[in-house]
Design an enzyme around this catalytic site. Structure first.
Site, PDB file in Angstrom:
ATOM      1  N   PRO A 245       0.560  -1.382   0.157  1.00  0.00           N
ATOM      2  CA  PRO A 245      -0.052   0.040  -0.174  1.00  0.00           C
ATOM      3  C   PRO A 245       1.041   0.963  -0.222  1.00  0.00           C
ATOM      4  CG  PRO A 245      -1.187  -1.769   1.729  1.00  0.00           C
ATOM      5  CD  PRO A 245       0.210  -1.576   1.183  1.00  0.00           C
ATOM      6  N   TYR A 246       1.052   1.414   1.072  1.00  0.00           N
ATOM      7  CA  TYR A 246       2.624   2.835   0.772  1.00  0.00           C
ATOM      8  C   TYR A 246       3.850   2.670  -0.415  1.00  0.00           C
ATOM      9  CZ  TYR A 246       6.155   5.571   2.767  1.00  0.00           C
ATOM     10  OH  TYR A 246       7.650   6.799   2.997  1.00  0.00           O
TER      11      TYR A 246
END
Length: 246
Positions: free
Chosen positions: A154-155
């Site tokens: 996600p990051y």
């Protein structure tokens, strides 16, 4: 008689700690008037302001959620009222949460997207409207867009989007003499990086770097100072500041 160089005015988002704090201090040392932005910790931001003004520099603290367009419009207004204009924006503010894609909580994912991607877009939008000729916009990515470590999905998704946005904005600002670049740090000893990692993991990441150490916030601040200051022929780039990690 030499004419004094006008003071350069720079807004540093996330300027109350970590890389943001180091960048604010480094830019102030270069003579910038600095707006130190905070989201949740006004006291830490004001401590950075006091450190800068105590050394003879000029600084103010400004607050607000980077993903809230009204809050950021007000923050930019405050900077312009205080210093008469704006020459550079350094957007270090961001959050990180780790976990495998298959199991990642979607509410947490939405929070990361809101801060890291929407927040960057909102700040970049204001910066594109306001930064003066000869100015600079500096966004932040991560070296994990190259290393692709597990748990960072996600990051990395948000930061890869930031890299794409940066190049597009650099091209959209043609004719303004405003540079737009991204800094992509490697493993750096900040609270954001260290949170939730055990000693073995931290040591493993440090040893993966050819220089055999974690980066320091001051290492990243050197790249920020270059891009926000004298780097007038670097534009639309992602600078991997990571000690040779990837």
């Amino acid at each position: 008689m030499t004419t004094p160089t006008p003071t350069r005015v720079t807004l540093v988002t996330g300027g109350s700690g970590g890389i943001g704090r180091a960048s604010a201090l480094r830019l102030a040392a270069d003579g910038h008037a600095v707006a130190v932005h905070y989201s949740g910790n006004e006291a830490k931001a004001r401590a950075v302001v006091e450190e800068i003004t105590g050394a003879g520099g000029r600084a103010i603290a400004v607050g607000g959620d980077v993903a809230d367009e009204s809050a950021m419009e007000a923050a930019f207004d405050q900077v312009e009222r205080a210093f008469g204009g704006l020459d550079a924006v350094v957007h270090t503010a961001g959050i990180m949460a780790l976990g495998p894609v298959a199991e990642f909580d979607l509410e947490q994912f939405d929070r990361i997207v809101r801060t890291n991607l929407r927040g960057t877009f909102v700040v970049a939008q204001q910066a594109a409207r306001r930064v003066r000729e000869g100015g600079a916009i500096v966004t932040f990515s991560t070296s994990v867009t190259r290393t692709s470590f597990p748990q960072y999905g996600p990051y990395v998704a948000t930061k890869a989007a930031v890299e794409g946005l940066t190049l597009v904005l650099a091209r959209e600002l043609r004719g303004r003499d405003v540079t737009v670049n991204t800094v992509a740090p490697g493993p750096t000893a900040t609270p954001l990086f260290l949170d939730g990692k055990d000693r073995q993991t931290v040591d493993g990441l440090a040893n993966a770097v050819p220089l055999e150490r974690l980066g320091r916030p001051e290492d990243i601040a050197e790249t920020v100072a270059f891009l926000a200051g004298s780097a007038r022929w670097v534009n639309g780039q992602t600078l991997f500041t990571n000690g040779g990690l990837a």
